[in-house]
Design a protein around this motif. Structure first.
Motif, PDB file in Angstrom:
ATOM      1  N   UNK A 123       0.631  -3.351  29.561  1.00  0.00           N
ATOM      2  CA  UNK A 123      -0.609  -3.208  29.209  1.00  0.00           C
ATOM      3  C   UNK A 123      -1.050  -4.757  29.057  1.00  0.00           C
ATOM      4  N   UNK A 124      -2.617  -4.974  29.143  1.00  0.00           N
ATOM      5  CA  UNK A 124      -2.983  -6.350  29.004  1.00  0.00           C
ATOM      6  C   UNK A 124      -2.711  -6.532  27.524  1.00  0.00           C
ATOM      7  N   UNK A 125      -3.043  -7.945  27.334  1.00  0.00           N
ATOM      8  CA  UNK A 125      -3.032  -8.540  26.052  1.00  0.00           C
ATOM      9  C   UNK A 125      -4.082  -7.799  24.972  1.00  0.00           C
ATOM     10  N   UNK A 126      -5.190  -7.523  25.634  1.00  0.00           N
ATOM     11  CA  UNK A 126      -6.478  -7.076  25.002  1.00  0.00           C
ATOM     12  C   UNK A 126      -6.433  -5.428  24.831  1.00  0.00           C
ATOM     13  N   UNK A 127      -5.377  -4.927  25.208  1.00  0.00           N
ATOM     14  CA  UNK A 127      -5.393  -3.603  25.416  1.00  0.00           C
ATOM     15  C   UNK A 127      -6.064  -2.899  24.104  1.00  0.00           C
ATOM     16  N   UNK A 128      -6.120  -1.395  24.417  1.00  0.00           N
ATOM     17  CA  UNK A 128      -6.767  -0.820  23.083  1.00  0.00           C
ATOM     18  C   UNK A 128      -8.080  -1.489  22.487  1.00  0.00           C
ATOM     19  N   UNK A 129      -9.025  -1.808  23.462  1.00  0.00           N
ATOM     20  CA  UNK A 129     -10.145  -2.439  23.424  1.00  0.00           C
ATOM     21  C   UNK A 129      -9.818  -3.548  22.265  1.00  0.00           C
ATOM     22  N   UNK A 130      -8.991  -4.480  22.421  1.00  0.00           N
ATOM     23  CA  UNK A 130      -8.679  -5.598  21.730  1.00  0.00           C
ATOM     24  C   UNK A 130      -7.691  -5.436  20.721  1.00  0.00           C
ATOM     25  N   UNK A 131      -7.129  -4.377  20.549  1.00  0.00           N
ATOM     26  CA  UNK A 131      -6.108  -3.936  19.314  1.00  0.00           C
ATOM     27  C   UNK A 131      -4.710  -4.571  19.816  1.00  0.00           C
ATOM     28  N   UNK A 132      -4.746  -4.724  21.064  1.00  0.00           N
ATOM     29  CA  UNK A 132      -3.155  -5.096  21.801  1.00  0.00           C
ATOM     30  C   UNK A 132      -2.252  -4.266  21.271  1.00  0.00           C
ATOM     31  N   UNK A 133      -0.929  -4.983  20.805  1.00  0.00           N
ATOM     32  CA  UNK A 133       0.316  -4.052  20.367  1.00  0.00           C
ATOM     33  C   UNK A 133       0.067  -3.486  19.095  1.00  0.00           C
ATOM     34  N   UNK A 134      -0.915  -3.621  18.566  1.00  0.00           N
ATOM     35  CA  UNK A 134      -0.976  -2.647  17.230  1.00  0.00           C
ATOM     36  C   UNK A 134      -1.437  -1.251  17.823  1.00  0.00           C
ATOM     37  N   UNK A 135      -2.042  -1.101  19.069  1.00  0.00           N
ATOM     38  CA  UNK A 135      -2.122   0.288  19.358  1.00  0.00           C
ATOM     39  C   UNK A 135      -3.509   0.894  18.826  1.00  0.00           C
ATOM     40  N   UNK A 136      -3.724   2.098  19.238  1.00  0.00           N
ATOM     41  CA  UNK A 136      -5.141   2.654  18.836  1.00  0.00           C
ATOM     42  C   UNK A 136      -4.934   3.254  17.464  1.00  0.00           C
ATOM     43  N   UNK A 137      -5.985   3.596  16.867  1.00  0.00           N
ATOM     44  CA  UNK A 137      -6.104   4.101  15.719  1.00  0.00           C
ATOM     45  C   UNK A 137      -5.240   5.441  15.516  1.00  0.00           C
ATOM     46  N   UNK A 138      -5.423   6.315  16.504  1.00  0.00           N
ATOM     47  CA  UNK A 138      -4.758   7.422  16.501  1.00  0.00           C
ATOM     48  C   UNK A 138      -4.215   7.666  17.854  1.00  0.00           C
ATOM     49  N   UNK A 139      -3.075   8.541  17.879  1.00  0.00           N
ATOM     50  CA  UNK A 139      -2.394   8.878  19.158  1.00  0.00           C
ATOM     51  C   UNK A 139      -1.847  10.283  18.976  1.00  0.00           C
ATOM     52  N   UNK A 140      -2.133  11.104  19.972  1.00  0.00           N
ATOM     53  CA  UNK A 140      -1.735  12.523  19.877  1.00  0.00           C
ATOM     54  C   UNK A 140      -1.067  12.810  20.968  1.00  0.00           C
ATOM     55  N   UNK A 141       0.103  13.634  21.028  1.00  0.00           N
ATOM     56  CA  UNK A 141       0.549  14.213  22.157  1.00  0.00           C
ATOM     57  C   UNK A 141       0.354  15.681  22.000  1.00  0.00           C
ATOM     58  N   UNK A 142      -0.177  16.312  23.297  1.00  0.00           N
ATOM     59  CA  UNK A 142      -0.899  17.410  23.133  1.00  0.00           C
ATOM     60  C   UNK A 142       0.223  18.618  23.009  1.00  0.00           C
ATOM     61  N   UNK A 143       1.161  18.584  23.577  1.00  0.00           N
ATOM     62  CA  UNK A 143       2.177  19.603  23.431  1.00  0.00           C
ATOM     63  C   UNK A 143       2.638  20.004  21.802  1.00  0.00           C
ATOM     64  N   UNK A 144       3.039  18.869  21.179  1.00  0.00           N
ATOM     65  CA  UNK A 144       3.499  19.132  19.642  1.00  0.00           C
ATOM     66  C   UNK A 144       2.826  18.155  18.816  1.00  0.00           C
ATOM     67  N   UNK A 145       2.043  18.498  18.001  1.00  0.00           N
ATOM     68  CA  UNK A 145       0.764  17.712  17.281  1.00  0.00           C
ATOM     69  C   UNK A 145       1.649  17.538  16.064  1.00  0.00           C
ATOM     70  N   UNK A 146       2.849  18.032  15.819  1.00  0.00           N
ATOM     71  CA  UNK A 146       3.509  17.771  14.649  1.00  0.00           C
ATOM     72  C   UNK A 146       4.537  16.233  14.765  1.00  0.00           C
ATOM     73  N   UNK A 147       4.458  15.938  16.236  1.00  0.00           N
ATOM     74  CA  UNK A 147       5.413  14.591  16.501  1.00  0.00           C
ATOM     75  C   UNK A 147       4.282  13.679  16.725  1.00  0.00           C
ATOM     76  N   UNK A 148       4.699  12.311  16.349  1.00  0.00           N
ATOM     77  CA  UNK A 148       3.962  11.175  16.833  1.00  0.00           C
ATOM     78  C   UNK A 148       4.208  10.655  18.199  1.00  0.00           C
ATOM     79  N   UNK A 149       3.361  10.164  18.732  1.00  0.00           N
ATOM     80  CA  UNK A 149       3.779   9.207  20.078  1.00  0.00           C
ATOM     81  C   UNK A 149       3.550   7.849  19.844  1.00  0.00           C
ATOM     82  N   UNK A 150       3.049   7.674  18.516  1.00  0.00           N
ATOM     83  CA  UNK A 150       2.737   6.344  18.271  1.00  0.00           C
ATOM     84  C   UNK A 150       2.346   6.406  17.033  1.00  0.00           C
ATOM     85  N   UNK A 151       2.857   5.308  16.283  1.00  0.00           N
ATOM     86  CA  UNK A 151       2.330   5.049  14.630  1.00  0.00           C
ATOM     87  C   UNK A 151       0.906   4.415  14.744  1.00  0.00           C
TER      88      UNK A 151
END
Length: 158
Positions: A123-151
């Motif tokens: 992904x680009x350096x300015x991915x996630x609207x400039x957050x980069x490798x920190x990633x988005x504020x929240x990440x959900x996996x639709x099949x199993x919301x009890x497990x995270x796909x990203x911190x």
């Protein structure tokens, strides 16, 4: 003769030949795009592919919601090799916007982690609207919301 015609039309049969053909196709595609849009990885017999298009790249960099919430939506077996396709998307007023794709041979935590690691490496350096490798504020996996796909950036597991 029929095997030759089949491979010429559909590519190599399952196994190492198919993986080598796929790697060659990915290298060719990345060369055409002048930026690495697809990456393949193998680990303990598992295969993971991460991909995005140039339009998806623009969403990463310019769509504010991509820094807020990301949804990973896995599918069931999609082909004769029973691969899983997970679409990575974010929200907008028009609905979900896809901005990434993961293809895995298994739907295990290890394989999904490999696919996400590959994805984060292309992904680009300015991915996630400039957050980069920190990633988005929240990440959900639709099949199993009890497990995270990203911190999340706040450190919470979603």
């Amino acid at each position: 003769m029929s095997q030759f015609v089949y491979e010429k039309t559909y590519g190599a049969s399952p196994g190492e030949d198919m993986v080598y053909d796929l790697e060659a196709l990915i290298n060719s595609y990345n060369g055409e795009q002048s930026v690495g849009c697809v990456k393949i990885g193998r680990e303990h017999g598992r295969i993971a592919i991460a991909a995005f298009t140039l339009l998806m790249r623009r969403l990463h960099e310019g769509h504010r919601q991509s820094g807020e919430l990301v949804v990973v939506d896995p599918s069931s077996g999609m082909d004769k090799y029973d691969c899983r396709v997970s679409l990575i998307s974010t929200h907008s007023v028009a609905g979900g916007l896809p901005f990434g794709c993961l293809i895995t041979t298994l739907e295990s935590r290890e394989t999904l982690t490999l696919a996400l690691t590959l994805y984060n490496s292309i992904i680009p350096e300015k991915a996630y609207f400039g957050c980069g490798s920190e990633g988005p504020e929240q990440c959900w996996r639709t099949r199993d919301r009890s497990r995270s796909c990203h911190q999340s950036r706040s450190g919470d597991q979603f």
